[in-house]
Motif scaffolding. Structure first.
Motif, PDB file in Angstrom:
ATOM      1  N   PHE A  77     -57.549  -7.647 -20.950  1.00 10.83           N
ATOM      2  CA  PHE A  77     -57.978  -8.510 -19.950  1.00 10.83           C
ATOM      3  C   PHE A  77     -58.799  -9.447 -20.804  1.00 10.83           C
ATOM      4  N   LEU A  78     -59.847  -8.864 -21.708  1.00  8.18           N
ATOM      5  CA  LEU A  78     -60.720  -9.870 -21.968  1.00  8.18           C
ATOM      6  C   LEU A  78     -60.111 -10.815 -23.231  1.00  8.18           C
ATOM      7  N   TRP A  79     -59.130 -10.329 -23.707  1.00  2.00           N
ATOM      8  CA  TRP A  79     -58.380 -11.353 -24.819  1.00  2.00           C
ATOM      9  C   TRP A  79     -57.722 -12.308 -23.770  1.00  2.00           C
ATOM     10  N   TYR A  80     -57.308 -12.129 -22.933  1.00  3.45           N
ATOM     11  CA  TYR A  80     -56.464 -13.151 -21.981  1.00  3.45           C
ATOM     12  C   TYR A  80     -57.590 -14.128 -21.469  1.00  3.45           C
ATOM     13  N   LEU A  81     -58.770 -13.681 -21.185  1.00  5.03           N
ATOM     14  CA  LEU A  81     -59.904 -14.449 -20.499  1.00  5.03           C
ATOM     15  C   LEU A  81     -60.318 -15.459 -21.911  1.00  5.03           C
ATOM     16  N   SER A  82     -60.327 -14.963 -22.801  1.00  4.38           N
ATOM     17  CA  SER A  82     -60.794 -15.616 -23.918  1.00  4.38           C
ATOM     18  C   SER A  82     -60.034 -16.765 -24.348  1.00  4.38           C
ATOM     19  N   THR A  83     -58.498 -16.725 -23.813  1.00  9.38           N
ATOM     20  CA  THR A  83     -57.848 -17.589 -24.249  1.00  9.38           C
ATOM     21  C   THR A  83     -57.680 -18.987 -23.260  1.00  9.38           C
ATOM     22  N   LEU A  84     -58.534 -18.486 -21.887  1.00  8.26           N
ATOM     23  CA  LEU A  84     -58.547 -19.664 -20.997  1.00  8.26           C
ATOM     24  C   LEU A  84     -59.363 -20.756 -21.308  1.00  8.26           C
ATOM     25  N   ALA A  85     -59.360 -21.937 -21.085  1.00  8.63           N
ATOM     26  CA  ALA A  85     -60.426 -23.035 -21.277  1.00  8.63           C
ATOM     27  C   ALA A  85     -61.653 -22.727 -20.727  1.00  8.63           C
ATOM     28  N   HIS A  86     -61.710 -22.521 -19.315  1.00 11.63           N
ATOM     29  CA  HIS A  86     -62.968 -21.953 -18.513  1.00 11.63           C
ATOM     30  C   HIS A  86     -62.736 -20.711 -17.798  1.00 11.63           C
ATOM     31  N   PRO A  87     -62.891 -19.509 -18.705  1.00  9.49           N
ATOM     32  CA  PRO A  87     -62.689 -18.254 -17.861  1.00  9.49           C
ATOM     33  C   PRO A  87     -63.793 -17.933 -16.899  1.00  9.49           C
ATOM     34  N   PRO A  88     -63.328 -17.060 -16.077  1.00  9.20           N
ATOM     35  CA  PRO A  88     -64.559 -16.564 -15.183  1.00  9.20           C
ATOM     36  C   PRO A  88     -65.174 -15.548 -15.847  1.00  9.20           C
ATOM     37  N   SER A  89     -66.240 -15.032 -15.246  1.00  7.57           N
ATOM     38  CA  SER A  89     -67.103 -14.184 -15.972  1.00  7.57           C
ATOM     39  C   SER A  89     -66.363 -12.559 -15.745  1.00  7.57           C
ATOM     40  N   CYS A  90     -66.214 -11.780 -16.636  1.00 13.20           N
ATOM     41  CA  CYS A  90     -65.320 -10.466 -16.741  1.00 13.20           C
ATOM     42  C   CYS A  90     -65.943  -9.592 -15.463  1.00 13.20           C
ATOM     43  N   GLY A  91     -67.265  -9.752 -15.324  1.00 16.07           N
ATOM     44  CA  GLY A  91     -67.724  -8.623 -14.403  1.00 16.07           C
ATOM     45  C   GLY A  91     -68.216  -7.438 -15.157  1.00 16.07           C
ATOM     46  N   CYS A  92     -68.079  -7.464 -16.577  1.00 16.46           N
ATOM     47  CA  CYS A  92     -68.060  -6.206 -17.205  1.00 16.46           C
ATOM     48  C   CYS A  92     -69.500  -5.724 -17.415  1.00 16.46           C
ATOM     49  N   MET A  93     -69.752  -4.574 -16.685  1.00 24.52           N
ATOM     50  CA  MET A  93     -71.056  -3.777 -16.932  1.00 24.52           C
ATOM     51  C   MET A  93     -72.371  -4.635 -16.552  1.00 24.52           C
ATOM     52  N   GLY A  94     -72.416  -5.742 -15.753  1.00 32.62           N
ATOM     53  CA  GLY A  94     -73.397  -6.580 -15.568  1.00 32.62           C
ATOM     54  C   GLY A  94     -73.884  -7.487 -16.896  1.00 32.62           C
ATOM     55  N   PHE A  95     -72.993  -7.270 -17.829  1.00 35.79           N
ATOM     56  CA  PHE A  95     -73.559  -8.082 -19.152  1.00 35.79           C
ATOM     57  C   PHE A  95     -72.676  -9.485 -18.921  1.00 35.79           C
ATOM     58  N   THR A  96     -73.245 -10.473 -18.039  1.00 37.25           N
ATOM     59  CA  THR A  96     -72.467 -11.457 -17.926  1.00 37.25           C
ATOM     60  C   THR A  96     -73.210 -12.943 -18.194  1.00 37.25           C
ATOM     61  N   ALA A  97     -74.456 -12.648 -18.842  1.00 33.10           N
ATOM     62  CA  ALA A  97     -75.077 -13.978 -19.270  1.00 33.10           C
ATOM     63  C   ALA A  97     -75.544 -13.870 -20.658  1.00 33.10           C
ATOM     64  N   VAL A  98     -75.045 -13.022 -21.531  1.00 29.68           N
ATOM     65  CA  VAL A  98     -75.588 -13.047 -22.883  1.00 29.68           C
ATOM     66  C   VAL A  98     -75.346 -14.445 -23.649  1.00 29.68           C
ATOM     67  N   PHE A  99     -74.242 -15.015 -23.154  1.00 25.66           N
ATOM     68  CA  PHE A  99     -74.066 -16.464 -23.743  1.00 25.66           C
ATOM     69  C   PHE A  99     -74.111 -17.567 -22.565  1.00 25.66           C
ATOM     70  N   LYS A 100     -74.118 -18.549 -22.720  1.00 24.03           N
ATOM     71  CA  LYS A 100     -73.880 -19.553 -21.761  1.00 24.03           C
ATOM     72  C   LYS A 100     -72.471 -19.696 -21.515  1.00 24.03           C
ATOM     73  N   SER A 101     -71.622 -19.510 -22.260  1.00 24.74           N
ATOM     74  CA  SER A 101     -70.178 -19.617 -22.090  1.00 24.74           C
ATOM     75  C   SER A 101     -69.403 -18.353 -21.684  1.00 24.74           C
ATOM     76  N   ASN A 102     -68.673 -18.315 -20.539  1.00 28.33           N
ATOM     77  CA  ASN A 102     -68.060 -16.979 -20.212  1.00 28.33           C
ATOM     78  C   ASN A 102     -66.824 -16.735 -21.655  1.00 28.33           C
ATOM     79  N   LYS A 103     -66.552 -17.777 -22.138  1.00 25.54           N
ATOM     80  CA  LYS A 103     -65.522 -17.429 -23.246  1.00 25.54           C
ATOM     81  C   LYS A 103     -66.156 -16.550 -24.221  1.00 25.54           C
ATOM     82  N   HIS A 104     -67.213 -17.281 -24.870  1.00 24.40           N
ATOM     83  CA  HIS A 104     -68.019 -16.424 -25.556  1.00 24.40           C
ATOM     84  C   HIS A 104     -68.328 -15.071 -25.273  1.00 24.40           C
ATOM     85  N   ASN A 105     -68.722 -14.690 -23.955  1.00 28.11           N
ATOM     86  CA  ASN A 105     -68.849 -13.436 -23.391  1.00 28.11           C
ATOM     87  C   ASN A 105     -67.639 -12.657 -23.445  1.00 28.11           C
TER      88      ASN A 105
END
Length: 152
Positions: A86-114
């Motif tokens: 699932f995370l690999w698929y999100l990382s392939t999108l141009a502007h992915p949504p936040s994955c909602g993984c364990m509340g770690f959503t704002a480590v980076f400014k980009s959801n792709k980097h997250n």
């Protein structure tokens, strides 16, 4: 320390699953929104998040309580692999949504980097789970090996 690492993995991953399951139980919106952003119907997204939350809480409990560790570790590896896909698929999108993984959503400014960070984290967890699974499998095999000189 390295020799005791396989023994610590079930506890560490159990705590991780319990935290993640409790987070989704209290705040399911973010994980559901991640699925909705991928055009999953709301009923299926809700059902998926409920199933994942139950599975995470169940696996967290059996790993912490060390109930049938080989089973718990194997199912945990499968679940982490699916999360990684699932995370690999999100990382392939141009502007992915936040994955909602364990509340770690704002480590980076980009959801792709997250998503990429989550993918690397999951690969490390998968490696640790495999290490622990091998440790407990070898331990089980050693306990059922016939002793030299024993009559069979």
């Amino acid at each position: 320390m390295l020799r005791s690492l396989p023994k610590l993995v079930p506890t560490l991953v159990g705590v991780l699953f319990l935290y993640s399951g409790l987070y989704k139980l209290l705040y399911p919106g973010q994980a559901t929104a991640a699925l909705l952003a991928l055009d999953v119907k709301i009923g299926l997204a809700t059902l998926t998040i409920i199933a994942v939350t139950i599975l995470e809480l169940y696996l967290g409990a059996i790993l912490l309580l060390k109930i049938d560790l080989k089973y718990g570790l194997a199912v945990s590896m499968g679940l982490m692999f699916l999360f990684s896909l699932f995370l690999w698929y999100l990382s392939t999108l141009a502007h992915p949504p936040s994955c909602g993984c364990m509340g770690f959503t704002a480590v980076f400014k980009s959801n792709k980097h997250n998503a990429l960070l989550g993918l690397f984290r999951n690969c490390a967890i998968l490696w640790l789970l495999k290490l622990s699974y091998d440790y407990y499998s070898a331990k089980d095999q050693a306990s059922v090996r016939p002793q030299p000189g024993a009559v069979s």
